[in-house]
Every structure is written in C-alpha cells, then in structure tokens.
Design a protein around this motif. Structure first.
Motif, PDB file in Angstrom:
ATOM      1  N   GLY A 796       0.787  -1.235   0.000  1.00 50.93           N
ATOM      2  CA  GLY A 796       0.000   0.000   0.000  1.00 50.93           C
ATOM      3  C   GLY A 796       0.805   1.263   0.000  1.00 50.93           C
ATOM      4  N   VAL A 797       2.110   1.187  -0.352  1.00 49.85           N
ATOM      5  CA  VAL A 797       2.909   2.401  -0.479  1.00 49.85           C
ATOM      6  C   VAL A 797       2.327   3.223  -1.639  1.00 49.85           C
ATOM      7  CG1 VAL A 797       5.182   3.336  -1.038  1.00 49.85           C
ATOM      8  CG2 VAL A 797       4.992   1.369   0.504  1.00 49.85           C
ATOM      9  N   GLN A 798       2.117   4.523  -1.410  1.00 48.47           N
ATOM     10  CA  GLN A 798       1.367   5.346  -2.356  1.00 48.47           C
ATOM     11  C   GLN A 798       2.218   5.837  -3.517  1.00 48.47           C
ATOM     12  OE1 GLN A 798      -1.243   7.897  -0.369  1.00 48.47           O
ATOM     13  NE2 GLN A 798      -2.275   8.619  -2.192  1.00 48.47           N
ATOM     14  N   GLY A 799       3.495   6.021  -3.310  1.00 45.95           N
ATOM     15  CA  GLY A 799       4.315   6.510  -4.411  1.00 45.95           C
ATOM     16  C   GLY A 799       5.793   6.359  -4.124  1.00 45.95           C
ATOM     17  N   PHE A 800       6.539   6.548  -5.215  1.00 46.62           N
ATOM     18  CA  PHE A 800       8.007   6.426  -5.141  1.00 46.62           C
ATOM     19  C   PHE A 800       8.636   7.622  -5.824  1.00 46.62           C
ATOM     20  CE2 PHE A 800       6.297   2.163  -5.007  1.00 46.62           C
ATOM     21  CZ  PHE A 800       7.018   1.551  -3.991  1.00 46.62           C
ATOM     22  N   ILE A 801       9.637   8.199  -5.196  1.00 44.95           N
ATOM     23  CA  ILE A 801      10.400   9.286  -5.795  1.00 44.95           C
ATOM     24  C   ILE A 801      11.876   8.867  -5.791  1.00 44.95           C
ATOM     25  CG2 ILE A 801      11.074  11.700  -5.630  1.00 44.95           C
ATOM     26  CD1 ILE A 801       8.514  12.248  -4.114  1.00 44.95           C
ATOM     27  N   GLU A 802      12.437   8.807  -7.001  1.00 45.55           N
ATOM     28  CA  GLU A 802      13.828   8.377  -7.115  1.00 45.55           C
ATOM     29  C   GLU A 802      14.760   9.565  -6.958  1.00 45.55           C
ATOM     30  OE1 GLU A 802      14.476   6.312 -10.747  1.00 45.55           O
ATOM     31  OE2 GLU A 802      13.161   4.636 -10.238  1.00 45.55           O
ATOM     32  N   LYS A 803      15.807   9.354  -6.206  1.00 45.62           N
ATOM     33  CA  LYS A 803      16.849  10.358  -6.077  1.00 45.62           C
ATOM     34  C   LYS A 803      17.781  10.250  -7.274  1.00 45.62           C
ATOM     35  CE  LYS A 803      16.874  10.225  -0.994  1.00 45.62           C
ATOM     36  NZ  LYS A 803      17.678   9.970   0.206  1.00 45.62           N
ATOM     37  N   PRO A 804      18.285  11.416  -7.713  1.00 47.86           N
ATOM     38  CA  PRO A 804      18.117  12.784  -7.202  1.00 47.86           C
ATOM     39  C   PRO A 804      16.793  13.407  -7.692  1.00 47.86           C
ATOM     40  CG  PRO A 804      19.649  12.798  -9.054  1.00 47.86           C
ATOM     41  CD  PRO A 804      19.290  11.363  -8.820  1.00 47.86           C
ATOM     42  N   TYR A 805      16.173  14.174  -6.817  1.00 42.93           N
ATOM     43  CA  TYR A 805      14.914  14.812  -7.180  1.00 42.93           C
ATOM     44  C   TYR A 805      14.965  16.278  -6.770  1.00 42.93           C
ATOM     45  CZ  TYR A 805      13.949  13.925  -2.232  1.00 42.93           C
ATOM     46  OH  TYR A 805      14.020  13.874  -0.870  1.00 42.93           O
ATOM     47  N   ASN A 806      14.015  17.012  -7.279  1.00 45.56           N
ATOM     48  CA  ASN A 806      13.850  18.419  -6.912  1.00 45.56           C
ATOM     49  C   ASN A 806      12.780  18.497  -5.830  1.00 45.56           C
ATOM     50  OD1 ASN A 806      12.780  21.243  -7.014  1.00 45.56           O
ATOM     51  ND2 ASN A 806      14.324  21.423  -8.654  1.00 45.56           N
ATOM     52  N   PRO A 807      12.966  19.292  -4.789  1.00 44.69           N
ATOM     53  CA  PRO A 807      11.927  19.385  -3.734  1.00 44.69           C
ATOM     54  C   PRO A 807      10.546  19.682  -4.296  1.00 44.69           C
ATOM     55  CG  PRO A 807      13.920  20.460  -3.002  1.00 44.69           C
ATOM     56  CD  PRO A 807      14.154  20.098  -4.430  1.00 44.69           C
ATOM     57  N   ASN A 808      10.477  20.340  -5.441  1.00 48.06           N
ATOM     58  CA  ASN A 808       9.162  20.630  -6.039  1.00 48.06           C
ATOM     59  C   ASN A 808       8.457  19.355  -6.468  1.00 48.06           C
ATOM     60  OD1 ASN A 808       9.392  23.401  -5.668  1.00 48.06           O
ATOM     61  ND2 ASN A 808      10.435  23.703  -7.632  1.00 48.06           N
ATOM     62  N   ASP A 809       9.295  18.308  -6.836  1.00 48.11           N
ATOM     63  CA  ASP A 809       8.671  17.023  -7.195  1.00 48.11           C
ATOM     64  C   ASP A 809       7.959  16.430  -5.980  1.00 48.11           C
ATOM     65  OD1 ASP A 809       9.804  17.302  -9.698  1.00 48.11           O
ATOM     66  OD2 ASP A 809      11.603  16.124  -9.185  1.00 48.11           O
ATOM     67  N   VAL A 810       8.524  16.632  -4.831  1.00 47.88           N
ATOM     68  CA  VAL A 810       7.892  16.133  -3.602  1.00 47.88           C
ATOM     69  C   VAL A 810       6.591  16.896  -3.335  1.00 47.88           C
ATOM     70  CG1 VAL A 810       8.182  15.846  -1.110  1.00 47.88           C
ATOM     71  CG2 VAL A 810      10.144  15.485  -2.643  1.00 47.88           C
ATOM     72  N   ILE A 811       6.617  18.207  -3.539  1.00 48.21           N
ATOM     73  CA  ILE A 811       5.405  19.019  -3.310  1.00 48.21           C
ATOM     74  C   ILE A 811       4.291  18.548  -4.235  1.00 48.21           C
ATOM     75  CG2 ILE A 811       4.466  21.351  -3.354  1.00 48.21           C
ATOM     76  CD1 ILE A 811       6.513  20.784  -1.104  1.00 48.21           C
ATOM     77  N   ARG A 812       4.626  18.287  -5.492  1.00 46.26           N
ATOM     78  CA  ARG A 812       3.598  17.843  -6.442  1.00 46.26           C
ATOM     79  C   ARG A 812       2.970  16.534  -5.994  1.00 46.26           C
ATOM     80  NH1 ARG A 812       7.743  19.185 -10.127  1.00 46.26           N
ATOM     81  NH2 ARG A 812       7.393  21.196 -11.178  1.00 46.26           N
ATOM     82  N   MET A 813       3.832  15.565  -5.582  1.00 40.10           N
ATOM     83  CA  MET A 813       3.280  14.263  -5.200  1.00 40.10           C
ATOM     84  C   MET A 813       2.451  14.383  -3.924  1.00 40.10           C
ATOM     85  SD  MET A 813       5.142  10.549  -4.861  1.00 40.10           S
ATOM     86  CE  MET A 813       5.236  10.431  -6.630  1.00 40.10           C
ATOM     87  N   LEU A 814       2.862  15.297  -2.981  1.00 40.87           N
ATOM     88  CA  LEU A 814       2.053  15.497  -1.778  1.00 40.87           C
ATOM     89  C   LEU A 814       0.690  16.081  -2.128  1.00 40.87           C
ATOM     90  CD1 LEU A 814       4.715  16.906   0.714  1.00 40.87           C
ATOM     91  CD2 LEU A 814       3.621  14.669   0.779  1.00 40.87           C
ATOM     92  N   CYS A 815       0.677  17.023  -3.053  1.00 38.66           N
ATOM     93  CA  CYS A 815      -0.605  17.614  -3.479  1.00 38.66           C
ATOM     94  C   CYS A 815      -1.514  16.552  -4.077  1.00 38.66           C
ATOM     95  CB  CYS A 815      -0.354  18.728  -4.498  1.00 38.66           C
ATOM     96  SG  CYS A 815       0.395  20.195  -3.769  1.00 38.66           S
ATOM     97  N   ASP A 816      -0.945  15.700  -4.919  1.00 34.13           N
ATOM     98  CA  ASP A 816      -1.742  14.633  -5.520  1.00 34.13           C
ATOM     99  C   ASP A 816      -2.249  13.680  -4.452  1.00 34.13           C
ATOM    100  OD1 ASP A 816      -1.242  15.706  -7.985  1.00 34.13           O
ATOM    101  OD2 ASP A 816       0.426  14.337  -8.469  1.00 34.13           O
ATOM    102  N   SER A 817      -1.420  13.419  -3.441  1.00 36.47           N
ATOM    103  CA  SER A 817      -1.831  12.511  -2.380  1.00 36.47           C
ATOM    104  C   SER A 817      -2.966  13.112  -1.574  1.00 36.47           C
ATOM    105  CB  SER A 817      -0.641  12.216  -1.469  1.00 36.47           C
ATOM    106  OG  SER A 817      -1.037  11.412  -0.397  1.00 36.47           O
ATOM    107  N   PHE A 818      -2.885  14.417  -1.268  1.00 41.23           N
ATOM    108  CA  PHE A 818      -3.962  15.057  -0.499  1.00 41.23           C
ATOM    109  C   PHE A 818      -5.230  15.153  -1.338  1.00 41.23           C
ATOM    110  CE2 PHE A 818      -0.709  17.581   2.235  1.00 41.23           C
ATOM    111  CZ  PHE A 818      -0.450  16.417   2.943  1.00 41.23           C
ATOM    112  N   ALA A 819      -5.065  15.273  -2.650  1.00 45.49           N
ATOM    113  CA  ALA A 819      -6.250  15.399  -3.526  1.00 45.49           C
ATOM    114  C   ALA A 819      -7.048  14.116  -3.540  1.00 45.49           C
ATOM    115  CB  ALA A 819      -5.821  15.770  -4.930  1.00 45.49           C
ATOM    116  N   THR A 820      -6.410  12.989  -3.213  1.00 44.69           N
ATOM    117  CA  THR A 820      -7.131  11.705  -3.230  1.00 44.69           C
ATOM    118  C   THR A 820      -7.848  11.425  -1.928  1.00 44.69           C
ATOM    119  OG1 THR A 820      -5.175  10.532  -2.477  1.00 44.69           O
ATOM    120  CG2 THR A 820      -5.451  10.734  -4.853  1.00 44.69           C
ATOM    121  N   ASP A 821      -7.727  12.315  -0.911  1.00 48.22           N
ATOM    122  CA  ASP A 821      -8.375  12.042   0.383  1.00 48.22           C
ATOM    123  C   ASP A 821      -9.900  12.065   0.218  1.00 48.22           C
ATOM    124  OD1 ASP A 821      -6.006  11.803   1.563  1.00 48.22           O
ATOM    125  OD2 ASP A 821      -5.943  13.786   2.504  1.00 48.22           O
TER     126      ASP A 821
END
Length: 821
Positions: A796-821
C-alpha cells in the motif's frame, strides 16, 4: 845378497876400538840381513826421508831391483809407480805405528803390498818396511770361482721353474729368480733360513722332512711329491717337488737341490675334464663326437636314450647309420663346413633310431681341435624336439583359431568403438554444455556481486546527487540570481543528470533496473539505429542492413535495447580504424538451434551485429562480458559496454553468442523471445502519476519527513514550510515510529527514505501499516530493488520518488496525495 848404504871409514885403529860395541851391533844387523836374503818374499826398507834404504835378494829377483835404486824414491820401483799416495801412506804408518795393506798391480802380476814401521836401536821408528806377496794365482782362482758361481746363477735363473739349494740342515743356500718370485722374498731374507719356516709353515710336514733327510743321508732322490701352498703372489697353488743330493769336491758336506713345478692349472683341467665328462654323461641331450671321416668316436648316455644304441654297438660305426637315406646328403654338406672351422647352430632335421623310427631333432655341430689348434673331428649335440614340434603344430592350429576369434573380436571391438565414440561425442558435448553452464553461472555470480555493489553505490551516490540538485534548485529560486549564476546552476544540474545517468547505466549493467516494456518490431529498431550510425560513423565504414521480413514483435525496453545495440556498434567501429563493413541483420531462429541450454524450443528473434575488424583471440573472447574488462588504452574505455549488453539481454530473458578470430572480425548474436501478445502493456500508473503536474501546488496538513541526511532535511523542511505544510522530522527509523505513534492523528503523509539507521525503511513501513493500515507513505530512495518495490506496492505504499529529485517534485506528489483524500 843384501844391498845397503856403507860409510867408508879410513880412520885409525883407535877409532875402531872406540867403537867396538858398534861393530858388534853391525855384526848382528849383518846376520839379520843375511837371514832376510834367504827369504823369497820381496822386502824393501824405506827411510823416514822416503828413500830406499835397502832391499833383500827376493826383492831384487822378483821386482828387478838394482843397487841404483838405493837413496831414490820408492815410487821409482815399477810396481809402486801407480801408488800415488805412497808417501802419505808411509808417513801415516810412521805416525800411527799401524800397518797398511793394499793390492797393487805390475802388469799381469798382482801383489799384496804390506807397509809396516821398523824400530831402530834407539827405539825410534827409523822408517817403513814394504813387503810384496804375489797373489796373482790366488786372484785367478778367485775370479774363476766367481765366474763359475755367476755362470751357475745365470743357468739357474734361466730355468723357468723355481729351484732352491739347501744345506744338510735344510737351510736355504741359494735359489733362482723364479723361487724368489713365487715366495715373494729376497735372497737376503731367505739366506740360511730353514725351508720349513718359509711362508705359513706349509713346508713343515713330516712326509717332506723325512724325504729330505733320506736324500741327504742315503744319497737318494724323490720326484713328484705333491704339495699345496699359499703363495703371497699367486695364492694357493698345487706344486710337484723333486729333490736330489749335490756333492762338492773337497767338501764333506752335502747339499740338496729342490725343483718346484706348478701343476695347479693341470689339476684344475683334470677336475674340469672329469666334471665335463660327468656333465656330458648326465646330459639328456645326445652328445656325440666323430672324426673327419664321419666315424663315431664317443657316445654318451643321452645318445643311448635318444637313439637306442649302446656305446659298444655304435662307436667306430659311421654317423650315417643314424641318418635316413633321403637325408644322407646333409652329412656331405656338414663335414666340409666343419673342416673349415665353421659351427652349425640349432639345425632342425630328422634322424633314425635303432628300431627304425624317425624323430625330429635340433642339431648343433662344432669342430674339435687338438692342442695345436688343428681340427681333428666334430662334436654333435642332438636334442629331441618331437614334443616341441607337436606343440608347435597345436600352437599353429590354436593361432589359426585365435586369428579367427581375433577377427571376430576386432569386428566387435570396431562396433563397440563406434558406440563408444558416439557416447564419447555425446559426453564431450555434455561436457561443453556443462562448461557453458559453469561459465554462465560464473557470469551470473559476478553480475550478482556487481549488482549488490551497484545497488549500494546507486543509493549512496544518488543521495549525494539529490543534495546537490536540491541546493542548486534552492539557489535558482533566489531573486538575485543573475545570468552567470543561472548558467552555472544549469551546468550543475546537467552534471547531476549525467551522474544519475551513470548510476542508471551501472544498475542496467547489474540488471537492477525495471524494464519499461513495449511491443515493437525489431526491424524498426535496426532501421532507426542504422540512420543514426550513418550520420555519426566515419564514411569509411559501410553499414549494411539484412532484415528478414514479417518478423514477430518483441516485448522489450526499447531504450535498453537501443543502448545495447549501440554499444556493440561502437565496439565494431573501434575495431575498424581503417574502415570496413558493419552488418545489422535480423532473422527468426528455432530455439533448438541456439547453443544455450536455457533456450526452449520456441522461436527466437535474432539480431546480429557483424564487423570485419581486427577480431579477438580465445583469451580475450572468454572475458569480454566481465565488468571493467577492456583491451582499450587507459581513458578510452570503461569495460562496462559489453557487460551492460549482457545484462540487458539477460534481463529480457534472452541469450547472447559471439564468434571471433584474430584478423577475421567479430559477430554478436542477440536472441530475444517473441512477444506473447501484440497490444501495448499497461504502464505503471504510480510511475505515471509522478510525472503529471499537480492541480495545486499549495497544501495543508502535517508531513512526517524521515530522512537521515541533514542537508536534505533542511531543503525539504524549507520547501514544505513555503508551501504551508507542517513538518515533523525524524533522522532514523526509531524516532520515526515514536513521532508517528504520538502524532498519527494529525500526520497526513509520511515521506520516508529507505536507507535509515536503527530501523530500516521497509521495517518502518510494516510497523506503521500495522498501527494504521490507512497510513499514506511516499518512499524516496537512491535505489530500490525491484522485488522490494513490488512488495511495497502490494503493502500500500502510495508513491516512489527516485533520487536525485527536486523538492518541487515532492510538493507535487504530496498535493496529488492530499487530492485523493
């Protein structure tokens, strides 16, 4: 008449009276001189002044002296002429008072000269007296005796046999050289020694002692007395002793002459003759002698047993009595050869017994010679070979049977050999296949080791790149960034991407990346690749396409396949620095024709890359797929190209084969299973979502950041706070569980790094899911094993972000995760 010096005195009578006593003394002296004149022995008186004072009548007669010699030197006497030291000798005699003797020679005469001092009336030595004794006859008799002695010794020494002369007491008087040589003694050692003391006292025997005593007393002699003695020079010998008495004229004593004769060889020859006769008589072979006319002269027991004749019946008869009539010509050939001194060895023939029966014999004939070497006859040795002939016949028959059996056996052996060769061929093939399996296993083990290394390197290196990339993005957001800084940031970000690409290559090499499979036509891949090669490769390289039509599609990761083919083409280009031909070929191959044991019977698509370059030897060919192995110079190759090709092919369940020889180019064949379906496979929705832009970059709520890199935590906290998120931070798994347990009601998402101290990331996920099955977890990592990633998705892990990443990529995935609540 005695001549002496006279002093003429014409003095008076008074004087004579005064000298009456002197006259009387002179009268005595005259008488003495008269006496000396009666002696035949020559006598000469010499005064102290070394002059002749007087001589007697014998000296005048024998030495021819005259009165004129009186007063002269005695050296004027002829017999004393050669006595050079005469004066010194006389002076020495006068001085010492001792007489002197010497032999002197006068022509053919020899005299014994005696010089003695004489005393005057006043008791003083007045001079010397010389007497001459004629020893000529004595010397002649001595010389004759010496001559006779030497003559006798010469005769004795010319005698070969030892001789010795004993006196009546059996003591050695003389012997010849042969005697001294036999006993290894000298004349001085044996002179006067008793015979029985010689050697080891072997001559001290009662028998010899008695015979020698009888020889002396009875004037007898004895001959051929046999004695054994250990001689120092020649060892133990057997000798015959002869003795006779010797008598010398005028000598009452008797002597014995002993003569020795060494008969050792004769005795040994007699023994050998007896032994030989016994051997001949006891031999089972027939031993026959005959003269040169073919008449039998001797016949042993073996001949009697073989032919049936007793010696009394056959000796004196012709040898032809034993020869069958049809073989009489053999004797006419044998006898001339014997006369020429030739030998006949193991001549096989047939002879006749007394009863008329025939027998097979082996005949050896040798010439018989007398003491002077003349051939006087022949010796025949006949051996019955009838039994051997029968055995040979049986053996010949057995050989024929054996030959037939051998032929049959050879036939069976050939048949069996063919079977064994086939089995051996199968065994060699199986051995080769086993070697291939071992090689594949070894390669797989190496790749597994490289994979383990690659996973660790990817995780740590991506963490570093992640920090660099994050801080570069943070700097870019600063309004004061000018064009030069922006350009530098671009270079940093490009370098980060290059580093990330290198990590992906390493993971691809180790088959640690997930393949994004799509269905594609292999000919399309080759067409596109050929276009790229024609644009980038030198014009001296001719690129040829040989594509089989209507090939089935492949389910592959096109990026990886293109990378593998491009690596092969680049190697081909480097192998043809002066130009050549590069062939890209596709064809359909049955699985049974692939030499890899893992290949199934299903058809495979083969992509072939062939060049006309320098080729490889066996040693290089066996190592080309090893990671970091390269034949290029330092700085020209990493040694990862072909290892990456191998990893890509194996990750697609394919096989790779290579053919190469030095100077004859190289051919790589890549075999891929055909796609089981023709529709495009579903893409990982979770991966696709990470690429889509979020509906809103702003959020709200609490995020638990679990990250052990402080520099990355700083970037994430700053980015999250800027986007209106509340942030909780845990540097390890243990604190993460503690914070989640205390704040799980307000935590909406957990941003979790996999490489954590104390409690690993996967264990943290399982514990959080156990505490709250609905917890949302987004995983960040430099590298995640595909199998582990699949388990996380299932958990049930919701997503994966591979390093190296930009902090903005994390913000986008968090927004998508909150949008699914």
């Amino acid at each position: 008449m005695t001549i002496r010096a006279r002093a003429e005195d014409d003095g008076s009578s008074d004087v004579r009276g005064a000298h009456g006593d002197a006259a009387n003394a002179d009268s005595v002296s005259a008488d003495l001189i008269g006496i000396l004149d009666t002696v035949d022995l020559p006598i000469v008186a010499v005064g102290r002044d070394f002059t002749v004072a007087r001589f007697n009548r014998g000296a005048a007669a024998v030495l021819a002296l005259t009165p004129s010699v009186i007063g002269r030197s005695p050296r004027d006497i002829q017999v004393l002429t050669n006595v050079i030291d005469l004066e010194e000798v006389c002076a020495q005699v006068i001085a010492d008072g001792a007489p002197f003797r010497r032999e002197v020679r006068d022509g053919d005469r020899w005299f014994l000269l005696r010089i003695a001092p004489y005393t005057r009336s006043d008791r003083r030595i007045g001079g010397t007296v010389l007497t001459f004794t004629n020893v000529t006859a004595f010397r002649a008799s001595m010389e004759q005796a010496i001559y006779e002695r030497e003559y006798t010794k010469a005769i004795l020494n010319t005698v070969i046999g030892p001789l010795v002369v004993l006196d009546a007491d059996l003591r050695v008087q003389t012997a010849n050289r042969a005697f001294y040589a036999m006993f290894q003694v000298s004349r001085e050692e044996t002179q006067g020694v008793p015979l029985y003391d010689l050697g080891n006292h072997d001559w001290n025997t009662p028998r010899l002692w008695t015979l020698l005593k009888e020889t002396v007393s009875n004037n007898s002699e004895f001959q051929a007395l046999e004695v054994e003695h250990d001689f120092p020079a020649i060892g133990r010998r057997t000798v015959l002793v002869d003795a006779r008495r010797l008598s010398r004229e005028g000598n009452p004593g008797h002597m014995i002459l002993l003569a020795f004769q060494d008969i050792t060889e004769r005795k040994e020859a007699e023994v050998a003759k007896v032994r030989l006769a016994a051997i001949v008589e006891s031999s089972d072979d027939a031993i026959i002698s005959k003269d040169l006319n073919g008449v039998i002269a001797s016949w042993n027991h073996g001949a009697e047993q073989l032919f049936g004749y007793r010696d009394s019946e056959i000796i004196g008869k012709p040898i032809t009595l034993l020869i069958p009539p049809d073989r009489h010509d053999e004797e006419a050939v044998i006898l001339p050869r014997i006369r020429r001194g030739e030998r006949i060895e193991h001549y096989e023939t047939v002879r006749r017994r007394k009863d008329g029966s025939l027998l097979d014999i082996s005949l050896s004939v040798s010439p018989i010679k007398d003491a002077k070497g003349r051939i006087i006859g022949a010796s025949k040795i006949a051996r019955d070979i009838t039994r051997r002939k029968q055995i040979e016949a049986a053996l010949h028959e057995a050989k024929e049977t054996l030959a037939k059996s051998h032929e049959e056996l050879e036939k069976r052996v050939k048949e069996r050999t063919v079977e064994l060769e086939l089995a051996n061929m199968a065994l060699r093939q199986e051995t080769e296949e086993h070697k291939k399996l071992e090689k594949q296993l070894w390669q797989a083990q190496k790749m597994e080791s490289v994979g383990t290394l690659a996973g660790g390197v990817a995780h740590d290196f991506n963490n570093i790149l992640n920090i660099i990339k994050g801080y570069a993005g943070l700097i870019r957001q600063n309004p004061s960034v000018d064009e030069k800084v922006a350009e530098s940031l671009n270079i940093i970000e490009e370098t980060v991407e290059r580093g990330a690409y290198g990590v992906r290559q390493l993971l691809t090499l180790a088959r640690k990346t997930e393949a994004h499979l799509v269905t594609t036509n292999p000919n399309v891949l080759l067409l596109e690749l050929s276009k790229l090669l024609k644009q980038t490769f030198p014009k001296t390289i001719n690129i040829v396409l040989e594509l089989e039509a209507n090939l089935p599609s492949l389910s592959v990761d096109t990026n990886q396949i293109n990378q593998a083919l491009l690596n092969l083409c680049v190697n081909a280009r480097d192998a043809m620095p002066g130009g050549g031909k590069l062939t890209l070929k596709s064809l359909l191959v049955e699985g049974t024709k692939i030499q890899d044991l893992a290949a199934t019977a299903e058809p495979y698509v083969c992509i072939e890359v062939k060049d006309t370059g320098s080729g490889m030897d066996t040693a290089v060919r066996n190592r080309i797929f090893e990671p970091f192995f390269t034949t290029k110079s330092v700085g020209e190759g990493t040694g990862l190209g072909l290892a990456m090709v191998y990893g890509i092919v194996k990750s697609h369940n394919g096989f790779i084969d290579v053919e190469s020889e030095l100077g004859r180019g190289t051919t790589f064949r890549l075999y891929f299973p055909i796609a089981p379906f023709q529709d495009e496979p579903a893409v990982d929705e979770m991966s696709r979502e990470t690429l889509e832009a979020p509906k809103s970059a702003r959020g709200g709520g609490t995020v638990l950041v679990v990250e052990d890199e402080e520099k990355m935590v700083y970037l994430l906290r700053k980015a999250l706070l800027r986007n209106e998120y509340d942030v909780l931070v845990a540097p390890d798994g243990e604190q993460a569980m503690d914070l989640y347990h205390r704040h799980k009601q307000k935590i909406r998402v957990v941003l979790l790094d996999m490489g954590l101290p104390k409690i690993a990331g996967w264990e943290v996920i399982l514990r959080m899911k156990k505490e709250n099955p609905n917890v949302k977890v987004i995983v960040t990592s430099g590298y995640i094993e595909p199998d582990l990633k699949a388990k996380m998705q299932h958990a049930g892990v919701q997503g994966f972000i591979e390093k190296p990443y930009n902090p903005n990529d994390v913000i986008r995935m968090l927004c998508d995760s909150f949008a699914t609540d």
